[in-house]
Design an enzyme around this catalytic site. Structure first.
Site, PDB file in Angstrom:
ATOM      1  N   SER A 146       0.828  -1.202   0.000  1.00 34.46           N
ATOM      2  CA  SER A 146       0.000   0.000   0.000  1.00 34.46           C
ATOM      3  C   SER A 146       0.869   1.262   0.000  1.00 34.46           C
ATOM      4  CB  SER A 146      -0.942  -0.033   1.204  1.00 34.46           C
ATOM      5  OG  SER A 146      -1.880   1.017   1.145  1.00 34.46           O
ATOM      6  N   ASP A 305      -2.729   5.974  -3.923  1.00 36.93           N
ATOM      7  CA  ASP A 305      -1.540   5.326  -3.381  1.00 36.93           C
ATOM      8  C   ASP A 305      -1.046   4.267  -4.373  1.00 36.93           C
ATOM      9  OD1 ASP A 305      -3.606   3.539  -2.979  1.00 36.93           O
ATOM     10  OD2 ASP A 305      -3.010   2.974  -0.961  1.00 36.93           O
ATOM     11  N   ASP A 307      -1.048   1.056  -4.802  1.00 38.81           N
ATOM     12  CA  ASP A 307      -1.912  -0.020  -5.298  1.00 38.81           C
ATOM     13  C   ASP A 307      -3.319   0.467  -5.606  1.00 38.81           C
ATOM     14  OD1 ASP A 307      -2.455   0.260  -2.517  1.00 38.81           O
ATOM     15  OD2 ASP A 307      -3.327  -1.740  -2.451  1.00 38.81           O
ATOM     16  N   ASP A 309      -5.907   1.612  -4.074  1.00 38.53           N
ATOM     17  CA  ASP A 309      -7.140   1.325  -3.345  1.00 38.53           C
ATOM     18  C   ASP A 309      -7.586   2.542  -2.531  1.00 38.53           C
ATOM     19  OD1 ASP A 309      -5.166   1.163  -1.393  1.00 38.53           O
ATOM     20  OD2 ASP A 309      -5.921  -0.693  -0.497  1.00 38.53           O
TER      21      ASP A 309
END
Length: 579
Positions: A146, A305, A307, A309
């Protein structure tokens, strides 16, 4: 075995790769670092397995990845041949060794004759969640850490519903992982053989296209977007992560033509070279986006961010300067817009539900109540929201309308079962256009309209970073001290309710009555006053941090901000006394 025993096993393993051998050599005289590398096994927390890269049982490397994948393989095998044939989808982000870890996971699963699908290029976490559902796979794995610093990576496991593993299956999986006695000797399949048998399939455009088609259903006013989408100017930065392709594709398909990507941060970069932290919660991460926003006079700035999400949103304030909204503020805008427009279009069900967490803003609950939508609280971590979605899908008790957590995570539509920064980017762009065209307002002005209607709610977060074995003990000492000697005041307000989620107990101070909290056991404490002030203590499940969350309500924004400042200072002073 002691940490020294594990260290010796690794030191005597001749098939360690050269990088791991080199790193072991570099720390062989640093006993404290060696102990931290080997004193325990990496565990699954609220976001799976996440930690620093490096050698050892307590680091992310080829062998701890194989160990986790071996446990997953045994877990899948327990569900029989059908589960093995449905297989596992694997995606990965832009971090160091992400692709390598993805392939090590695939080859470990392949040794158990489990079908595997691996994205041919890096893709975001929400698309992994979607792909599990789209391909009707049995499970999924996302290789990501993340928004953590560059030296971190992680391994997140998803169930067949596309949601992160909740506590019970996560524990079942960990039991399988614990059974793996020698992580250094795990057998892996041959990549070419797996591909020849089509046991390992590389995926891409077909899933990308299906995901993008579903993203178009997020919009409540698709005709407005197609006809007026060029009327707003958007600056977007993927912060060197996975979101550039899916976000820009989705925006363009929807009708947004004036999208400016921050070029310095457009390409994947595992070092995240232009930021201290690739975290859209931090204003510093918006430095390049703000500069680009001023250059093109953008209406909104957005950042995801690595990734993708989570989404950060910056809007122009009354002085014409870009102001980064908190996750709670962005969620309030999204929730009000969704429910208002669904109601106007007669799309709002009588049994609608908004899912949030125990550390998120109470403003969301007020907005949901206004539209007749039930609010259900979960523990921190979107996996608990996903778990509730799965429950309500079966029972039909509620129809999902929106989910959010204060840490910039939002979910609009349920074709994904984790927070989705791509969906959020689309909805924020639509909101900005709708308010500009229909009410001649900025999103900043729309937010203040919500405050005037529902109350001036403000939230904050403080955290202490306490790394290593000593830090873990210190975190436990802090929360134990609060549990054994609970405070009676928050600032100048009396605490009326104490909640202990480890004991599953709510204590009403006035009559000394106890109630049962019907949520999974978690080492979390929360304290509330009658004036709607609260704070919560929670050790992070994915970082070496203990976090302190705060919420207040005022009669004006200044009053709320001043109150939040005082409450933070009061609580952190109590923390110091208990350290």
């Amino acid at each position: 075995m002691t940490w020294r025993d594990h260290w010796k096993r690794w030191s005597n393993c001749f098939w360690l790769d050269d990088d791991l051998k080199k790193q072991l050599k570099q720390i062989e005289k640093d006993e404290k670092e060696l102990e931290d590398c080997f004193y325990k096994w990496m565990e699954f927390g609220t976001g799976g397995m996440r930690g620093k890269l490096g050698p050892g049982t307590n680091r992310m490397n080829t062998f701890t990845i194989r160990r986790a994948a071996e446990g997953l393989a045994r877990y899948v095998e327990d569900y029989g041949e059908e589960a093995k044939q449905r297989g596992v989808v694997i995606a990965y982000d832009s971090r160091h060794q992400s692709y390598h870890f993805a392939m090590e996971t695939a080859l470990t699963l392949g040794a158990h004759d489990i079908q595997v699908y691996v994205f041919q290029e890096l893709r975001p976490t929400p698309e992994l969640s979607f792909a599990v559902r789209h391909l009707q796979a049995f499970a999924g794995v996302m290789i990501t850490a993340s928004h953590n610093p560059p030296e971190y990576n992680g391994f997140k496991v998803y169930g067949e519903d596309g949601g992160q593993f909740p506590p019970e299956p996560a524990q079942e999986l960990m039991n399988k992982v614990v059974e793996v006695e020698d992580e250094l000797s795990i057998q892996v399949a041959d990549e070419n053989t797996m591909k020849a048998k089509r046991q390992l399939m590389m995926i891409g455009e077909e899933v990308d296209k299906a995901y993008n088609e579903k993203l178009q259903t997020v919009s409540l006013h698709p005709k407005l977007l197609q006809s007026k989408g060029e009327q707003i100017t958007i600056v977007f930065t993927p912060l060197h992560g996975t979101a550039n392709f899916p976000v820009t594709r989705a925006l363009e398909t929807s009708g947004f033509k004036n999208v400016h990507v921050v070029q310095e941060q457009a390409l994947p970069d595992p070092n995240f070279s232009t930021v201290k932290s690739p975290n859209p919660e931090n204003k510093e991460a918006f430095t390049y986006a703000i500069a680009e926003g001023k250059r093109v006079d953008a209406d909104i700035l957005m950042a995801t961010d690595p990734d993708a999400d989570r989404l950060g949103l910056a809007v122009k304030n009354e002085h014409g300067e870009y102001e980064l909204l908190t996750g709670n503020q962005t969620a309030a805008l999204m929730l009000d817009y969704l429910l208002k427009e669904r109601k106007a279009q007669q799309l709002l069900p009588k049994n609608g539900v908004m899912l949030t967490t125990i550390v998120s803003s109470e403003l969301g609950r007020k907005i949901a109540n206004h539209y007749g939508v039930t609010t259900v609280d979960t523990l921190t971590g979107f996996k608990f929201i996903g778990e509730k979605m799965k429950e309500y899908e079966k029972t039909r008790q509620y129809e999902f309308q929106f989910g959010f957590e204060e840490s910039y995570g939002y979910l609009v539509k349920d074709f994904v079962r984790d927070k989705d920064g791509v969906q959020a980017a689309l909805l924020c762009a639509e909101m900005a256009l709708w308010y500009k065209e229909k009410e001649n307002k900025t999103l900043y002005e729309a937010l203040h309209t919500l405050y005037e209607r529902f109350g001036y709610y403000r939230e904050g977060l403080e955290s202490l970073t306490l790394p290593g074995k000593d830090g873990l003990e210190q975190m436990e000492n802090i929360i134990t001290a609060f549990r054994k000697n609970p405070p009676s005041m928050i600032g100048d307000e009396e605490i009326t309710i104490r909640e202990d989620y480890f004991m599953s107990e709510r204590f009403i101070v006035s009559n000394e009555q106890k109630e049962t909290i019907k949520l999974p056991v978690s080492n979390v404490l929360k304290y509330k006053t009658e004036e709607e002030t609260w704070f919560c203590i929670r050790p992070s499940g994915t970082e070496p941090k203990i976090k302190f969350y705060f919420g207040v309500k005022g009669n004006s924004l200044k009053e709320a901000n001043d109150k939040l400042f005082r409450v933070k200072a009061s609580v952190m002073e109590q923390v110091k006394k208990r350290m």
